[in-house]
Scaffold this motif. Sequence first.
Motif, PDB file in Angstrom:
ATOM      1  N   UNK A 144       4.366   2.886 -14.149  1.00 32.48           N
ATOM      2  CA  UNK A 144       3.831   1.794 -13.326  1.00 32.48           C
ATOM      3  C   UNK A 144       2.313   1.844 -13.429  1.00 32.48           C
ATOM      4  N   UNK A 145       1.753   0.812 -14.040  1.00 36.36           N
ATOM      5  CA  UNK A 145       0.326   0.821 -14.357  1.00 36.36           C
ATOM      6  C   UNK A 145      -0.591   0.931 -13.157  1.00 36.36           C
ATOM      7  N   UNK A 146      -0.182   0.363 -12.017  1.00 33.80           N
ATOM      8  CA  UNK A 146      -1.050   0.361 -10.841  1.00 33.80           C
ATOM      9  C   UNK A 146      -0.573   1.333  -9.754  1.00 33.80           C
ATOM     10  N   UNK A 147       0.197   2.346 -10.157  1.00 32.31           N
ATOM     11  CA  UNK A 147       0.810   3.255  -9.187  1.00 32.31           C
ATOM     12  C   UNK A 147      -0.223   4.006  -8.366  1.00 32.31           C
ATOM     13  N   UNK A 148      -1.446   4.183  -8.895  1.00 29.81           N
ATOM     14  CA  UNK A 148      -2.471   4.905  -8.156  1.00 29.81           C
ATOM     15  C   UNK A 148      -3.039   4.103  -6.992  1.00 29.81           C
TER      16      UNK A 148
ATOM     17  N   UNK B 123       0.812  -1.210   0.000  1.00 33.60           N
ATOM     18  CA  UNK B 123       0.000   0.000   0.000  1.00 33.60           C
ATOM     19  C   UNK B 123       0.853   1.270   0.000  1.00 33.60           C
ATOM     20  N   UNK B 124       2.142   1.136   0.358  1.00 36.51           N
ATOM     21  CA  UNK B 124       3.090   2.241   0.280  1.00 36.51           C
ATOM     22  C   UNK B 124       4.346   1.741  -0.399  1.00 36.51           C
ATOM     23  N   UNK B 125       4.848   2.512  -1.340  1.00 41.11           N
ATOM     24  CA  UNK B 125       6.091   2.173  -2.035  1.00 41.11           C
ATOM     25  C   UNK B 125       7.131   3.225  -1.684  1.00 41.11           C
TER      26      UNK B 125
END
Length: 506
Positions: free
Chosen positions: A191-195, A164-166
Amino acid sequence: MSDKVIIFDTTLRDGEQSPGCAMTLTQKRRMAKALGALGVDVIEAGFAAASPDDFNAVASIAREVKGPTICALARCHDNDIREAARALEDAEKKRIHVFIATSPLHREHKLKMTKEQVIERTIAAVKLAKSFVDDVEFSCEDATRTEKDYLAQVVEAAIEAGATTINIPDTVGYTTPTEMYDTIAHLKQNVGNIDQAILSTHCHDDLGLAVANSLAAVEAGARQIECTLNGIGERAGNCALEEIVMAIKTRANHYGLDTGIRTEQILPSSRLLSAITGSVVPRNKAIIGDNAFAHASGIHQHGMLSHPETYEIMRPQSIGRVDTSLVLGKHSGRHALVDKVKELGFDAAHEDIDRIFADFKNLADRKKHITDADIEALVVGQANTGPWQLAQLQVTSGTGDTIASAAVFIIGPDGSEHREAATGDGPVDAAFRAIERATGMEIHLEGLSVNSISEGVDAQGEAQVRARYAGHSFHGRGTATDIVAASVSAFMDVINRISRQMAKAS
């Protein structure tokens, strides 16, 4: 994107790794409560699998500190993650923070893993952490020296696995603000799922760019900053919490962002940490240094008298700095003291008021007036806790043919009594030599400084000692109205820090 920047404090984990800044369990708990009062969003309480002491610290803070999320660090190893989860069981809000190195240097020389193996380990670790907690943070160690396209692959895999946090660390303090901005922007674009995750940064200060790099990451879209009070941490330290928070607050017109930090708690928290670790805050340190709001130039003083904003972009009160006032004395009662403690920004409910009041009465017997600085020194207390306790000290000094000497009576770890005497170049040197004889430790003194906490001939002195023992650096702090006593207290603080580290190592 959110207009709030999450403040992730790692003073108790990365900060404690700073040479000489190790803390006891009691000190960590006290510091964690201060961080909660400061308003940090996340407290990284430690590396639970590193040692029983670290595990106990994480577990204790998880039980006792409410409000912030309590986080435990873990490598991408099953045992690390399970120990982190076990330590966090009683936390009101909990997070497991897993990490693995991604740069070519680390993959080849430290991990000896391929790109594919690193991604596989990442996915497995995040999934395991996710089975214990909903809030999982993943860090790509040495991210700023990782190939950008590969970094994007790892990040996408971690988010897909449940992170949930990068976190994007500048582990060795190598990058520049422009490079950091480009790295965060690259991830947001590729990054496709960065949101589905919050982007974070963790910057070290090897080139003096930790705060600048963190602000660049925020401008590029990061919404969490990992930092430490006073900027303590590995090598040159970490991004300083007080600098990043006040930069965002002072330049709100530029960033359009805010944090949840109660800024008036910054200085009390900073000074508490300094007292606990014995690590000196430089006078010219931004925000919290003694000179941060001092003006010596005649031109500057004239401007300040005309209008404060001519040379001050912040008001000292905004970080908890108040002008010294002489209001308390030996006839003052407990209620007046508690009110003053609160006025200075400390949480009276979390402080040992009985101890502070007793120390206040003792000090009031020796001083005509008690200043705000005196009270602040009493609240943060003497850092000298540990197995060695100084019961008595007697020193002689003089000029000409008079030889400085000292005699000490020290209670040892097992209650044993040690009486020793020594001569020296002065009373402080003689006292230090006598203490070394009594404890059986030969300390290499690197520095001693004594500063006045308040004003007047009866002012309290604060002594800071820097020393080395067995290849390690240690800091000590002591306060007293007698500068020799303050210096000896700081030296005893060093002795106890050495003893605690030796006990921990064994």
